[in-house]
Design an enzyme around this catalytic site. Structure first.
Site, PDB file in Angstrom:
ATOM      1  N   SER A  46      41.336  46.723  36.565  1.00 17.33           N
ATOM      2  CA  SER A  46      42.048  47.082  37.800  1.00 17.33           C
ATOM      3  C   SER A  46      42.064  45.951  38.827  1.00 17.33           C
ATOM      4  O   SER A  46      41.929  46.195  40.035  1.00 17.33           O
ATOM      5  CB  SER A  46      41.471  48.364  38.397  1.00 17.33           C
ATOM      6  OG  SER A  46      41.646  49.445  37.490  1.00 17.33           O
ATOM      7  N   GLY A  65      45.721  43.841  33.187  1.00 16.51           N
ATOM      8  CA  GLY A  65      46.569  44.763  32.425  1.00 16.51           C
ATOM      9  C   GLY A  65      47.759  45.184  33.260  1.00 16.51           C
ATOM     10  O   GLY A  65      48.768  44.485  33.353  1.00 16.51           O
ATOM     11  N   GLU A 123      40.326  48.914  24.352  1.00 21.57           N
ATOM     12  CA  GLU A 123      41.201  49.899  23.684  1.00 21.57           C
ATOM     13  C   GLU A 123      41.125  49.748  22.165  1.00 21.57           C
ATOM     14  O   GLU A 123      41.253  50.723  21.421  1.00 21.57           O
ATOM     15  CB  GLU A 123      42.631  49.743  24.222  1.00 21.57           C
ATOM     16  CG  GLU A 123      42.723  50.258  25.660  1.00 21.57           C
ATOM     17  CD  GLU A 123      43.673  49.510  26.560  1.00 21.57           C
ATOM     18  OE1 GLU A 123      44.580  48.820  26.057  1.00 21.57           O
ATOM     19  OE2 GLU A 123      43.511  49.609  27.795  1.00 21.57           O
ATOM     20  N   GLY A 143      42.417  50.180  33.826  1.00 21.59           N
ATOM     21  CA  GLY A 143      43.551  51.081  34.016  1.00 21.59           C
ATOM     22  C   GLY A 143      43.224  52.305  34.856  1.00 21.59           C
ATOM     23  O   GLY A 143      43.995  53.266  34.893  1.00 21.59           O
ATOM     24  N   GLU A 152      34.970  43.247  30.821  1.00 19.36           N
ATOM     25  CA  GLU A 152      35.852  44.313  31.279  1.00 19.36           C
ATOM     26  C   GLU A 152      35.121  45.653  31.173  1.00 19.36           C
ATOM     27  O   GLU A 152      35.099  46.264  30.091  1.00 19.36           O
ATOM     28  CB  GLU A 152      37.102  44.360  30.403  1.00 19.36           C
ATOM     29  CG  GLU A 152      37.898  43.077  30.409  1.00 19.36           C
ATOM     30  CD  GLU A 152      39.349  43.340  30.041  1.00 19.36           C
ATOM     31  OE1 GLU A 152      40.196  43.181  30.908  1.00 19.36           O
ATOM     32  OE2 GLU A 152      39.610  43.739  28.897  1.00 19.36           O
ATOM     33  N   HIS A 160      39.155  43.960  22.697  1.00 23.08           N
ATOM     34  CA  HIS A 160      39.599  44.691  23.886  1.00 23.08           C
ATOM     35  C   HIS A 160      39.084  46.132  23.795  1.00 23.08           C
ATOM     36  O   HIS A 160      39.013  46.707  22.710  1.00 23.08           O
ATOM     37  CB  HIS A 160      41.121  44.670  24.005  1.00 23.08           C
ATOM     38  CG  HIS A 160      41.585  45.202  25.326  1.00 23.08           C
ATOM     39  ND1 HIS A 160      41.711  46.545  25.562  1.00 23.08           N
ATOM     40  CD2 HIS A 160      41.895  44.575  26.483  1.00 23.08           C
ATOM     41  CE1 HIS A 160      42.093  46.720  26.831  1.00 23.08           C
ATOM     42  NE2 HIS A 160      42.217  45.546  27.408  1.00 23.08           N
ATOM     43  N   ASN A 178      47.736  40.992  29.963  1.00 26.07           N
ATOM     44  CA  ASN A 178      47.786  41.757  28.716  1.00 26.07           C
ATOM     45  C   ASN A 178      48.835  42.856  28.863  1.00 26.07           C
ATOM     46  O   ASN A 178      48.615  43.832  29.585  1.00 26.07           O
ATOM     47  CB  ASN A 178      46.393  42.353  28.455  1.00 26.07           C
ATOM     48  CG  ASN A 178      46.362  43.266  27.245  1.00 26.07           C
ATOM     49  OD1 ASN A 178      47.313  43.314  26.455  1.00 26.07           O
ATOM     50  ND2 ASN A 178      45.268  43.998  27.098  1.00 26.07           N
ATOM     51  N   LYS A 188      49.875  44.919  26.665  1.00 28.37           N
ATOM     52  CA  LYS A 188      49.568  46.091  25.827  1.00 28.37           C
ATOM     53  C   LYS A 188      50.825  46.563  25.085  1.00 28.37           C
ATOM     54  O   LYS A 188      51.658  45.758  24.733  1.00 28.37           O
ATOM     55  CB  LYS A 188      48.933  47.195  26.678  1.00 28.37           C
ATOM     56  CG  LYS A 188      47.795  46.678  27.555  1.00 28.37           C
ATOM     57  CD  LYS A 188      46.975  47.765  28.164  1.00 28.37           C
ATOM     58  CE  LYS A 188      45.944  47.154  29.091  1.00 28.37           C
ATOM     59  NZ  LYS A 188      44.974  48.111  29.583  1.00 28.37           N
TER      60      LYS A 188
END
Ligand code: PEP
Length: 263
Positions: A215, A236, A99, A175, A169, A97, A11, A13
């Site tokens: 991560s 990510g 975010e 992240g 996730e 997701h 991903n 982003k």
């Protein structure tokens, strides 16, 4: 016995320039994809060029979108429909997701509508679920996953679920450099598979791939992917580094899970 083919998605982003997207696309043409599905999720504006570059290279890498709108078309400034994505050669999409849920305001119900639209449009849909740190510390991990999974699939037609991939996730691991331990991740995945069996049937639950995200790096990928209910990863930060992403794909390649029910 059925097998679950490993799946690793990158991903990107809201990262990369056009030139960087080209370079990353060229880099992901390299890994042998014989016994693994590899996907990249570039920003909307680079989907066309990434999908053209991969097609030209004869790469089996799947190109997916990071989001989609659940409606057909209309006065919806800035939105992108499933039909527009398939026009560009996209064959997958992310929904839910963290975010999108926690920064951009996607509700459980909206995620369900988007998931149904993606699956109903013939896209592979990676439905992302996972708990916040606060929810984890309150002991609510499995309850949050169950709620998000049920809402995420509330509008999907059972016949479309062959193209479902679930990505667990934990929000606190995305992240941050913190990763769930392989044991904790395995427990969460097993519980998610149990909910899937309840929502669908045992055969579908056993055949559905459940990815871990948060991560993942070359140094922890193999141990995570060795868990019986972890079928690959959604990556990510490390997906922006071609060498790291290739190493993570490699770690997933030899971990095909066998299930006890045929599909
Ligand atoms: C993600 O964005 O889905 C993700 C897992 O990010 P990272 O690998 O950077 O934690």
């Amino acid at each position: 016995m059925a097998t679950r083919r490993p799946f690793v998605g990158g991903n990107w982003k809201m990262n990369t320039t056009a030139r960087e997207a080209d370079a990353l696309a060229r880099a992901v043409t390299a890994p042998a994809a014989d016994d693994i599905d590899i996907a990249v999720f570039p920003p909307f504006v680079y989907l066309d060029r990434v999908s053209a570059a991969l097609r030209q290279a004869g790469s089996p890498t799947i190109v997916g979108a990071q989001d989609l709108d659940h409606r057909d078309n209309g006065a919806l400034t800035g939105q992108v429909s499933a039909a527009m994505l398939t026009d560009l050669g996209c064959t997958a999409a992310l929904t839910g997701h963290s975010e999108r849920r926690h920064i951009l305001g996607d509700s459980d119900d909206l995620v369900g509508l988007k998931t149904a639209r993606a699956l109903g449009s013939g896209l592979i849909c990676l439905l992302c679920i996972g708990e916040t740190l606060e929810q984890r510390e309150a002991g609510d991990t499995d309850a949050v996953n169950e709620r998000q999974l049920r809402a995420g699939l509330a509008h999907a037609k059972p016949a479309s679920l062959d193209a479902l991939v679930v990505a667990y996730e934990p929000v606190w691991a995305i992240g941050t450099g913190r990763t769930a331990s392989p044991e904790d991740a395995q427990n969460a995945h097993a519980a998610i598979r149990g909910v899937l069996a309840d929502l669908t049937d045992n055969r579908t639950a056993q055949a559905t791939r459940i990815l871990y995200g948060g991560s993942v790096k070359p140094s922890n990928a193999a141990e995570l992917f060795a868990q019986p209910d972890i079928d690959g990863g959604l990556i990510g930060g490390a997906s922006l580094d071609p060498e790291a992403f290739a190493a993570i794909c490699q770690a997933a390649t030899h971990t095909t899970s066998t299930t006890s029910s045929a599909r």
